[in-house]
Design a protein around this motif. Sequence first.
Motif, PDB file in Angstrom:
ATOM      1  N   HIS A  70      13.205   8.703   5.594  1.00  0.00           N
ATOM      2  CA  HIS A  70      12.739   8.285   4.273  1.00  0.00           C
ATOM      3  C   HIS A  70      13.261   9.228   3.209  1.00  0.00           C
ATOM      4  O   HIS A  70      12.708  10.304   3.000  1.00  0.00           O
ATOM      5  N   ASP A  75      13.859   3.054   0.614  1.00  0.00           N
ATOM      6  CA  ASP A  75      13.934   3.026   2.079  1.00  0.00           C
ATOM      7  C   ASP A  75      13.556   1.672   2.672  1.00  0.00           C
ATOM      8  O   ASP A  75      14.046   1.287   3.722  1.00  0.00           O
ATOM      9  N   ASP A 102       4.091   5.485   0.154  1.00  0.00           N
ATOM     10  CA  ASP A 102       4.036   6.787   0.814  1.00  0.00           C
ATOM     11  C   ASP A 102       2.776   6.949   1.661  1.00  0.00           C
ATOM     12  O   ASP A 102       2.669   7.890   2.443  1.00  0.00           O
TER      13      ASP A 102
END
Lengths: 195, 195
Positions: free
Chosen positions: B151, A104, B13
């Motif tokens: 994402h 991403d 993340d």
Amino acid sequence: MALRHAVLAALLDGEYSGYQLTKIFDIGVSNFWYAAPQQLYAELTKLEAGGLVTGREVVQRGRPNKRVFKVTESGLAELAAYAAAPARPLVLRDDLAVKVHAVDLLDPAPVIEQLRDRAREAGAKLETFERILAGLRGDLDEETFLREGEHVGPYLSGQAGCRLARETRDWCLSTARTLEERSGRARERIGKETS
Amino acid sequence: MALRHAVLAALLDGEYSGYQLTKIFDIGVSNFWYAAPQQLYAELTKLEAGGLVTGREVVQRGRPNKRVFKVTESGLAELAAYAAAPARPLVLRDDLAVKVHAVDLLDPAPVIEQLRDRAREAGAKLETFERILAGLRGDLDEETFLREGEHVGPYLSGQAGCRLARETRDWCLSTARTLEERSGRARERIGKETS
DNA sequence: ATAGGCATGTAAGCAGTTACATGATTTA
DNA sequence: TAAATCATGTAACTGCTTACATGCCTAT
């Protein structure tokens, strides 16, 4: 120590030289183990020193001589002890999945290309394995062979390789398609905005 | 160097501590990378020294304080360079498949047991991943999410983990069944012969 | 109390990777 | 004549695993 057992298991199928083992381990012993050539030569030396395999010289014409190896009694005992011990979790390290995980925030183009490459490789591997499996079962259909065949071990581990190759190919293709479509739309949006 | 990039990808993340990363890498970063706890602490130290991640202390009550890390600009640049470089072939080392390959000359009972164990683990992993994927896509169905979600990287790599877990479970179960039936018939034959 | 989870490391040893080295023969 | 395949290694380095070490807090 782990490669040692993979080598012993591979040598159950027949006598092989170091070089031949590199070919087998290159496609990954039915895709469940990988080892570099240098590792194999080193491992064979150790195994012979330990009496777990014996080598013999095979004289060839038209190409260099080679030493082929087979498993000894004590090598088989080693394998038996190993098989009875608890399995350790499999080792998996996939570069490409890491890149996809991070895609991403990155340029997707090279990742897409790598996915296509791997899909191609996996497809080729799948064909190879399917040919090997067909050779192993001969005239019999799969079910009969698995019920009545003499040596089913290589067939069963080959099936694992097939499954993995098929899933790899399919995942790579569908992931590449998803990323392609997304970056296509992203370019369209930018085109509209700047025009 | 390879773990380094898996760590960077995982830290995209969110901010995680070494300990939290051990949990993530224990189930295998969506099952495509494994690393031992000690490796992670060492790698984080190196990454911080190299300026690819920055750590900050998080004071907690009721439990020890921790240091969480996030990727820096230069860490992201490192990841970008890595993603653009050609992927190396995945590393796969599966103990259990080696044992299955050799099973014809061995006692199948412990191998069958290990196959059942791994099938159970893979089943549990599959459920975990499916829950994670459902969380990532939220209310959207998969197709819409992959087309329009922000994402998708972690989702796509998670799909790979799902596929692998599912195939592992199914292969283990069908292989265990095959070996079980074969050893059942072998016992019958011996029973008849000795009676 | 004690077992288990949270939290972070060090040190030693072994396994795996990368680079280098050699040499013959066959195929394009 | 160059490239590919067969054939086998050594040496240096890096990365991974195993064992050990510490200490606090929570739940049983």
